[in-house]
Enzyme design. Structure first.
Site, PDB file in Angstrom:
ATOM      1  N   ARG A  12      46.778  47.563  36.988  1.00 57.31           N
ATOM      2  CA  ARG A  12      46.881  48.206  38.290  1.00 57.31           C
ATOM      3  C   ARG A  12      46.907  47.204  39.448  1.00 57.31           C
ATOM      4  O   ARG A  12      47.797  47.245  40.300  1.00 57.31           O
ATOM      5  CB  ARG A  12      45.684  49.161  38.527  1.00 57.31           C
ATOM      6  CG  ARG A  12      45.824  50.508  37.888  1.00 57.31           C
ATOM      7  CD  ARG A  12      44.474  51.008  37.439  1.00 57.31           C
ATOM      8  NE  ARG A  12      44.039  50.145  36.357  1.00 57.31           N
ATOM      9  CZ  ARG A  12      44.350  50.372  35.072  1.00 57.31           C
ATOM     10  NH1 ARG A  12      45.007  51.453  34.750  1.00 57.31           N
ATOM     11  NH2 ARG A  12      43.996  49.541  34.110  1.00 57.31           N
ATOM     12  N   THR A  13      45.922  46.310  39.509  1.00 54.28           N
ATOM     13  CA  THR A  13      45.775  45.437  40.679  1.00 54.28           C
ATOM     14  C   THR A  13      46.983  44.513  40.821  1.00 54.28           C
ATOM     15  O   THR A  13      47.519  44.327  41.913  1.00 54.28           O
ATOM     16  CB  THR A  13      44.468  44.620  40.547  1.00 54.28           C
ATOM     17  OG1 THR A  13      43.419  45.518  40.198  1.00 54.28           O
ATOM     18  CG2 THR A  13      44.130  43.902  41.819  1.00 54.28           C
ATOM     19  N   LYS A  71      46.878  23.611  29.356  1.00 58.37           N
ATOM     20  CA  LYS A  71      46.911  22.174  29.039  1.00 58.37           C
ATOM     21  C   LYS A  71      45.756  21.442  29.716  1.00 58.37           C
ATOM     22  O   LYS A  71      45.707  20.219  29.721  1.00 58.37           O
ATOM     23  CB  LYS A  71      48.236  21.568  29.510  1.00 58.37           C
ATOM     24  CG  LYS A  71      49.467  22.191  28.879  1.00 58.37           C
ATOM     25  CD  LYS A  71      50.733  21.620  29.517  1.00 58.37           C
ATOM     26  CE  LYS A  71      51.943  22.464  29.197  1.00 58.37           C
ATOM     27  NZ  LYS A  71      53.085  22.137  30.073  1.00 58.37           N
ATOM     28  N   ARG A  82      42.853  36.898  40.915  1.00 56.89           N
ATOM     29  CA  ARG A  82      41.838  37.475  40.026  1.00 56.89           C
ATOM     30  C   ARG A  82      41.357  36.363  39.101  1.00 56.89           C
ATOM     31  O   ARG A  82      42.162  35.597  38.565  1.00 56.89           O
ATOM     32  CB  ARG A  82      42.413  38.616  39.190  1.00 56.89           C
ATOM     33  CG  ARG A  82      41.421  39.026  38.106  1.00 56.89           C
ATOM     34  CD  ARG A  82      41.750  40.310  37.450  1.00 56.89           C
ATOM     35  NE  ARG A  82      41.539  41.425  38.365  1.00 56.89           N
ATOM     36  CZ  ARG A  82      41.599  42.688  37.980  1.00 56.89           C
ATOM     37  NH1 ARG A  82      41.857  42.986  36.720  1.00 56.89           N
ATOM     38  NH2 ARG A  82      41.411  43.669  38.847  1.00 56.89           N
ATOM     39  N   HIS A 107      35.310  43.340  43.947  1.00 62.58           N
ATOM     40  CA  HIS A 107      36.712  43.764  43.818  1.00 62.58           C
ATOM     41  C   HIS A 107      37.027  44.533  45.104  1.00 62.58           C
ATOM     42  O   HIS A 107      37.089  45.761  45.117  1.00 62.58           O
ATOM     43  CB  HIS A 107      36.857  44.652  42.577  1.00 62.58           C
ATOM     44  CG  HIS A 107      38.268  44.925  42.150  1.00 62.58           C
ATOM     45  ND1 HIS A 107      39.373  44.594  42.920  1.00 62.58           N
ATOM     46  CD2 HIS A 107      38.763  45.515  41.038  1.00 62.58           C
ATOM     47  CE1 HIS A 107      40.470  44.967  42.289  1.00 62.58           C
ATOM     48  NE2 HIS A 107      40.137  45.518  41.149  1.00 62.58           N
TER      49      HIS A 107
HETATM   50  N1   CP Z   1      41.099  48.860  38.592  1.00 67.33           N
HETATM   51  C1   CP Z   1      41.520  47.663  38.151  1.00 67.33           C
HETATM   52  O1   CP Z   1      41.143  46.602  38.664  1.00 67.33           O
HETATM   53  O2   CP Z   1      42.415  47.725  37.105  1.00 67.33           O
HETATM   54  P1   CP Z   1      43.159  46.460  36.469  1.00 67.33           P
HETATM   55  O3   CP Z   1      42.122  45.627  35.765  1.00 67.33           O
HETATM   56  O4   CP Z   1      44.194  47.022  35.540  1.00 67.33           O
HETATM   57  O5   CP Z   1      43.770  45.679  37.604  1.00 67.33           O
END
Ligand code: CP
Length: 307
Positions: free
Chosen positions: A59-60, A87, A109, A137
């Protein structure tokens, strides 16, 4: 107010209620844009954004990429699993090499808590935290707040229960900060082994009985058990967890009022939530995903300073 008080979006803890309301109000305009036949605006033409994902995401990652493209930014995507990180290249070297290609903003992320803060101190670009370990998040919390506001009209004094694996959840922490700054009452519910020791110091109610939490709340945000972050066993079995903390239709229908069901995804169907609840008319799970694009467009637009 037309400007954010911050250069980066590293966490909800660092921003104030005015920043959050500015992002949510701006997202309303972008939601209108992405529902037009022509979904693109030129707002970030000539801005280059790198999406750096050192941890899996559906999603993100896609939501940020779509938000950037809807704003006409130039976009490059990096996934650590297919990169020179394998590496032995460090995070700072990786990012400085990407920035040497004239990148303006970095969406990252990373599995390590604090990775986005660390990066913001060592490189010269605007950083957006797309999830750092079990820390924060922020854009998930913003899209969750947007979705609640859209559904209930207001967040102030609303009761939100966050249910499940609170200990390993960056979504829980960012949601707690965000909802409290907007005046909501927040409860966390789950087994005591999946509650952080400091949880009461955050000013939330703590409940270990799912039915009581559901009777209390207007909105239940169901979280996934994050088995990939669990180094030891926190409960005897998934079956027992589901019996005590899983939300099924029978339980939902037994409540004295209709509540809203949320889930940040990915869902473990049949564990924390059954399919008939996840797909029910009370669930706004896919609306959360839709709103994520508008909210991320707002964050990118405001941080780029093109107001
Ligand atoms: N909600 C969320 O962060 O989903 P993903 O890990 O798929 O990005």
């Amino acid at each position: 107010m037309t400007k954010l008080s911050t250069k980066h979006l590293l966490g909800i803890k660092d921003i104030n209620a005015d920043d959050i309301n500015l992002i949510l109000n701006t997202a309303e305009n972008f939601k209108e844009v992405i529902n037009r036949p022509i979904k693109k605006v030129p707002s970030l033409r000539d801005t280059t954004i790198a999406n750096l994902f050192f941890e899996n995401s559906t999603r993100t990652k896609l939501s940020f990429e779509l938000a950037e493209k809807r704003l006409s930014a130039d976009v490059i995507n990096f996934s650590s699993s297919t990169s020179s990180v394998k590496k032995g290249e460090t995070l700072i070297d990786t990012v400085n090499n990407i920035l040497a290609m004239k990148v303006d903003m970095v969406v990252m992320r990373h599995p390590n808590p604090g990775a986005a803060v660390f990066l913001s101190k060592h490189v010269d670009a605007k950083i957006i935290n797309a999830g750092d370990g079990a820390h924060e998040h922020p854009t998930q919390a913003l899209l969750d707040a947007y979705s609640i506001r859209e559904k209930l009209g207001n967040i102030k004094k609303k009761r939100i229960a966050i249910i499940g694996d609170i200990l390993h959840s960056r979504v829980a922490l960012s949601n707690i900060f965000c909802l409290q700054k907007l005046g909501a009452e927040v409860m966390v519910c789950g087994p005591s082994t999946l509650m952080p020791k400091y949880i009461s110091s955050l000013g939330v109610k703590v409940e270990h009985n799912l039915k009581k939490a559901l009777e209390w709340c207007d909105v239940a945000n169901m979280l996934r058990i994050q088995l990939e972050r669990q180094d030891i066993k926190y409960f005897p079995s998934l079956r027992e967890y589901t019996m005590l903390f899983g939300l099924n239709k029978e339980l939902l229908d037994s409540l004295s009022k209709k509540i809203i069901i949320m889930h940040p995804g990915p869902i473990n169907r049949g564990v924390e939530i059954t399919s008939d609840v996840a797909d029910s008319s009370q669930s706004i799970i896919l609306e959360q995903v839709e709103n994520g694009v508008a909210v991320r467009m707002a964050v990118l637009f405001l941080l780029a300073g093109r107001v």
